[in-house]
Motif scaffolding. Structure first.
Motif, short mmCIF file in Angstrom:
data_model
loop_
_atom_site.label_atom_id
_atom_site.label_comp_id
_atom_site.label_asym_id
_atom_site.label_seq_id
_atom_site.Cartn_x
_atom_site.Cartn_y
_atom_site.Cartn_z
N GLY A 91 0.82 -1.20 0.00
CA GLY A 91 0.00 0.00 0.00
C GLY A 91 0.85 1.25 0.00
O GLY A 91 2.05 1.21 0.29
N ASN A 114 -4.04 0.84 -3.37
CA ASN A 114 -4.57 0.33 -2.11
C ASN A 114 -5.84 -0.50 -2.25
O ASN A 114 -5.99 -1.50 -1.55
CB ASN A 114 -4.84 1.51 -1.16
N SER A 142 -6.23 -0.37 7.53
CA SER A 142 -5.49 0.59 8.34
C SER A 142 -6.42 1.12 9.42
O SER A 142 -7.65 0.99 9.30
CB SER A 142 -5.02 1.76 7.46
N TYR A 155 -6.39 8.26 1.22
CA TYR A 155 -5.80 7.02 1.72
C TYR A 155 -6.80 6.30 2.61
O TYR A 155 -7.03 5.09 2.49
CB TYR A 155 -4.52 7.34 2.50
N LYS A 159 -8.60 2.60 2.18
CA LYS A 159 -8.50 1.55 3.19
C LYS A 159 -9.86 1.19 3.78
O LYS A 159 -10.08 0.04 4.20
CB LYS A 159 -7.53 2.00 4.29
N SER A 196 6.10 5.47 -0.93
CA SER A 196 4.95 5.99 -1.66
C SER A 196 5.34 7.04 -2.68
O SER A 196 4.48 7.63 -3.33
CB SER A 196 3.94 6.59 -0.66
#
Length: 272
Positions: A91, A114, A142, A155, A159, A196
């Motif tokens: 991820g 992700n 997460s 993000y 997730k 990332s």
């Protein structure tokens, strides 16, 4: 599912939690198909493990490439003879900026890696898993997948999508041989910012206060791997990794608005 003598696919195996997952699985006498976009990282994982390609095989792969992902199960089976599980760990995070300042391309990349990467790999391997006496899918979400973090909103959305996708799979596969686990890690001491493509963290680690704070808040990748593999072997439905994730999970369930506002205040103090 006990991992002994099983073949497990691990994404993001070239560093961080993925590397530690691979090393622990190998110690537990499993074979590992390590997936990463960085072949050098996979080679380093194998070197650290001290095993041959009969136990660890690295596959350089961009998990957002659907065509190449769909070809992967046949490659793994040709090499190991079978495959029994996958840990979708790979991820990336987004830039630490508000949604209004992110480009559509940046948003798409975070979602592709992700969420869609997890979906592609699950879809690729699930037909094989359904033919196995036992199999297991572990998807790493997460704590940002159940509580929002400002400047990591996309993000977190990706997730959160992984969370619901995994929980939906669980109920769809409940009466099959395939078990499903969703994992919610908190802060883990990895190089996710650099990995990332966002450069190194701007937190000054020459400041003893920052070092102390990081060590207090962050779990080691090896400890995170232990918790994840234990959850896999116990067929856990859901697991939080780290005291921060566990505490925030309880707080968010009790009072979502208070927990969200608290995170907002805390994040204002963090300079990345």
């Amino acid at each position: 599912m006990q991992v002994n003598n099983k073949t497990i696919v691990v994404t993001g195996a070239g560093n961080g939690i993925g590397r530690e997952l691979s090393l622990l699985l190998l110690k537990k006498n499993a074979n590992v198909a390590g997936i990463d976009i960085n072949m050098a990282g996979l080679a380093e994982t194998q070197k650290i493990a001290g095993v041959g390609p009969d136990r660890f095989k690295g596959y350089e792969l961009d998990i957002t490439n659907q065509e190449k992902v769909m070809a992967l199960p046949d490659q793994v089976i040709r090499h190991f003879g079978s495959v029994d599980g996958i840990i979708n760990n790979a991820g990336i995070i987004q830039k630490f900026i508000p949604v209004n300042e992110l480009t559509i391309e940046e948003i798409t990349r975070v979602m592709d890696v992700n969420f869609y990467g997890t979906v592609y790999l699950t879809k690729a391997f699930l037909p094989v898993f359904l033919t196995r006496p036992q199999a297991h899918i572990v998807n790493v979400s997460s704590m940002g997948g159940f509580i929002p973090f400002p400047k990591q909103t996309i993000y977190g959305a990706a997730k959160a999508a992984v969370k619901i996708f995994t929980e939906g799979l669980y109920i769809e596969l409940k009466d099959t041989s395939v078990k499903v686990t969703v994992v919610h890690p908190g802060a883990v001491a990895t190089n996710i910012t650099e990995n990332s493509g966002l450069g190194k963290s701007k937190v000054d680690m020459s400041d003893p206060k920052n070092v102390a704070m990081a060590s207090k808040m962050s779990l080691s990748p090896s400890k995170a791997a232990e918790i994840i593999i234990s959850a896999m072997e116990k067929d856990r439905f859901r697991v939080t990794v780290g005291k921060d994730a566990t505490m925030l999970d309880l707080l968010y369930r009790f009072n979502p608005k208070f927990a969200t506002n608290m995170i907002g205040k805390l994040m204002k103090k963090v300079v990345m």
